[in-house]
Write an enzyme that holds these catalytic residues in place. Structure first.
Site, PDB file in Angstrom:
ATOM      1  N   SER A  74       0.843  -1.193   0.000  1.00  0.00           N
ATOM      2  CA  SER A  74       0.000   0.000   0.000  1.00  0.00           C
ATOM      3  C   SER A  74       0.876   1.240   0.000  1.00  0.00           C
ATOM      4  O   SER A  74       2.104   1.143   0.074  1.00  0.00           O
ATOM      5  CB  SER A  74      -0.917  -0.004   1.218  1.00  0.00           C
ATOM      6  N   LYS A  75       0.213   2.393  -0.076  1.00  0.00           N
ATOM      7  CA  LYS A  75       0.923   3.668  -0.209  1.00  0.00           C
ATOM      8  C   LYS A  75       2.024   3.881   0.818  1.00  0.00           C
ATOM      9  O   LYS A  75       3.025   4.514   0.539  1.00  0.00           O
ATOM     10  CB  LYS A  75      -0.071   4.819  -0.140  1.00  0.00           C
ATOM     11  N   ARG A  76       1.795   3.349   2.038  1.00  0.00           N
ATOM     12  CA  ARG A  76       2.809   3.647   3.058  1.00  0.00           C
ATOM     13  C   ARG A  76       4.139   2.933   2.773  1.00  0.00           C
ATOM     14  O   ARG A  76       5.158   3.241   3.354  1.00  0.00           O
ATOM     15  CB  ARG A  76       2.292   3.305   4.450  1.00  0.00           C
ATOM     16  N   HIS A  77       4.124   1.956   1.842  1.00  0.00           N
ATOM     17  CA  HIS A  77       5.377   1.282   1.488  1.00  0.00           C
ATOM     18  C   HIS A  77       6.151   2.042   0.409  1.00  0.00           C
ATOM     19  O   HIS A  77       7.346   1.864   0.247  1.00  0.00           O
ATOM     20  CB  HIS A  77       5.079  -0.136   0.988  1.00  0.00           C
ATOM     21  N   GLY A  78       5.435   2.864  -0.355  1.00  0.00           N
ATOM     22  CA  GLY A  78       6.081   3.591  -1.448  1.00  0.00           C
ATOM     23  C   GLY A  78       5.081   3.821  -2.563  1.00  0.00           C
ATOM     24  O   GLY A  78       3.879   3.625  -2.366  1.00  0.00           O
TER      25      GLY A  78
END
Ligand code: GLU
Length: 483
Positions: free
Chosen positions: A254-258
């Site tokens: 998800s977005k928090r990974h990149g």
């Protein structure tokens, strides 16, 4: 009919998620590897989720990555239309066939009734099969009266339904666990659950390649094939793509990974070729080779169903960066300059056409935005602290810096053949003559010419890029600062 037909069936959401791109890539590669056909179909029956311009994102992604489809909305083909909303007239006929055969039924339950059921918490998010056995006369009366309806699939109440997935093996679900899902909605549009089956059948799709989120709902779909008496396709569900969390654990990417969309990666300076090369490995690996670099054409030859793994793959941004830096290095200088140009900031824009600078930067960046950090030294000599001249490893001191610059400037002034090799040879000879380590001389000149602790190249490389006049001007300025 080709005997290996795959399709990519994205919903136009406005961006291409990495997981969707992987699905497109694998569906494409399998079609090519087995001399088959690759179809693009747009699944836009969920009108509420419609996003303007979203189909263009799909076309441009496929174009940029080289995943050329053989049939699709933009190029046509014998099985069109390829946009589900344009196929709306097709599905009702099939739903009615199922009603006649006893595999589906009209449901007239009002929203109020269903909401009440859910509020009471009796049936979770499901349906209590209220209309499943309505007498035929009542159904006809309701239809004649124009009562709104949906059509639901009549799931078997006993036993279980299974299928063999190429990647995940045998999947079997108890029929009692399956809801009487809606096939045709009240607005007349089919649900994904229904129309993708009809379309896959009508388009001759032999291999359904998609994300594993559909793994356990597929028994419902094979029941539809069976009800129609159609041959089931081969299912090939792809493993999850995970992201690595800060604590070392993994969870769904998800977005928090990149960056999680193709567009975002491209915007951040990744090359489509590098993205595709890396993505090929997120769930597949080639047999009998450790080779990691593959062009799309090479992948078409080596890709195979057997190489696809069911274990979740972790999206490794470091590895992608590594692929990207390698792909950047492989670009011709001309192409590199053209691609890097838009990334230069205002201060450095004027240097974007400098070939020497570009050649130096090209080998030292992993993504395009890094050009600014690497090229920063050309802009001007920054304000810097003389302490930068002090280096333990090279045993340099401020005193020494002064002496070296004083003596080296006239030598450098005498150099006419201005390039890295000559500069290096001359300064090395200078160091020998002075009985100072070459490393120390280079350190001092590098600081003197750049005013930076970290530079993308050594002293002579920087000077070759800066040119004679600018280099000498900077060295003199640095010397006067030491005085
Ligand atoms: N439109 C579906 C999605 O984007 C396609 C699933 C499938 O390939 O069957 O998830």
């Amino acid at each position: 009919m080709a005997d290996f037909v795959t399709r990519f069936a994205p919903s136009p959401t406005g961006f291409m998620h990495i997981g969707n791109l992987r699905t497109a890539l694998y569906a494409y590669l399998l079609a090519k590897a087995y001399n088959g056909k690759f179809i693009l179909r747009i699944e836009d029956t969920d009108q509420e989720r419609y996003v303007e311009g979203a189909t263009d994102v799909i076309y441009s992604t496929l174009k940029m990555t080289g995943l050329q489809h053989d049939e699709g909305p933009d190029i046509g083909g014998p099985n069109g239309p390829y946009i589900q909303s344009e196929r709306k007239g097709i599905y009702m006929k099939y739903a009615k066939q199922l009603v006649e055969k006893g595999y589906a039924y009209y449901c007239f339950c009002t929203k109020e009734r269903l909401d009440k059921l859910h509020e009471d918490g009796e049936i979770g998010a499901g349906y209590d099969r209220h209309c499943r056995d309505l007498p035929k006369e009542e159904v006809e009366k309701n239809l004649a009266a124009g009562m709104p309806f949906v059509i639901r699939q009549k799931m078997p109440l006993e036993g279980s339904t299974g299928y063999d997935d190429v990647v995940f093996g045998h999947i079997e679900i108890e029929n009692s666990e399956m809801q009487d899902q809606i096939l045709i909605k009240a607005d007349g549009f089919p649900t994904y659950n229904f129309c993708h089956v009809i379309d896959d059948y009508l388009m001759g799709v032999t291999h359904v390649v998609r994300g594993c989120e559909y793994l356990t709902s597929t028994p419902k779909y094979v029941l539809l094939y069976d009800a129609f008496g159609w041959e089931r396709p081969t299912y090939c569900h792809l493993p999850l793509i995970m992201g690595k969390n800060e604590d070392g654990s993994t969870s769904k990417l998800s977005k928090r990974h990149g960056s999680v969309s193709f567009q975002e990666l491209v915007k951040n300076g990744y090359l489509p070729e590098a993205i595709i090369n890396y993505m090929a490995f997120t769930g597949w690996c080639p047999k009998d080779t450790n080779e990691e670099f593959f062009t799309i054409e090479e992948l078409e030859k080596v890709f195979s169903l057997e190489g696809i793994s069911k274990s979740p793959s972790v999206f490794d941004y470091e590895k992608l960066l590594w692929f990207n830096s390698n792909y950047i290095k492989k670009l011709s200088l001309e192409k590199f300059m053209e691609m890097a140009k838009p990334y230069y900031n205002d201060e450095l824009k004027a240097f974007a056409d400098d070939e020497k600078l570009a050649a130096m930067v090209q080998t030292r960046i992993s993504t395009f935005p890094e050009v600014n950090e690497k090229a920063a030294f050309v802009a001007s000599l920054p304000e810097y602290d003389n302490e930068l001249f002090v280096n333990k490893k090279n045993k340099t001191t401020i005193e020494m810096a002064k002496e070296v610059l004083e003596a080296a400037i006239p030598v450098i002034e005498g150099i006419s053949d201005w390039n890295n090799d000559t500069l290096f040879a001359e300064l090395k000879a200078f160091a020998e003559a002075k009985e100072i380590k070459a490393g120390a001389v280079m350190w001092i000149i590098r600081i003197g010419v750049s005013g930076m602790a970290v530079t993308p190249g050594g002293a002579t490389e920087l000077m070759a890029v800066l040119g004679k006049e600018e280099s000498l001007e900077r060295l003199k300025k640095s010397l006067s600062k030491l005085n």
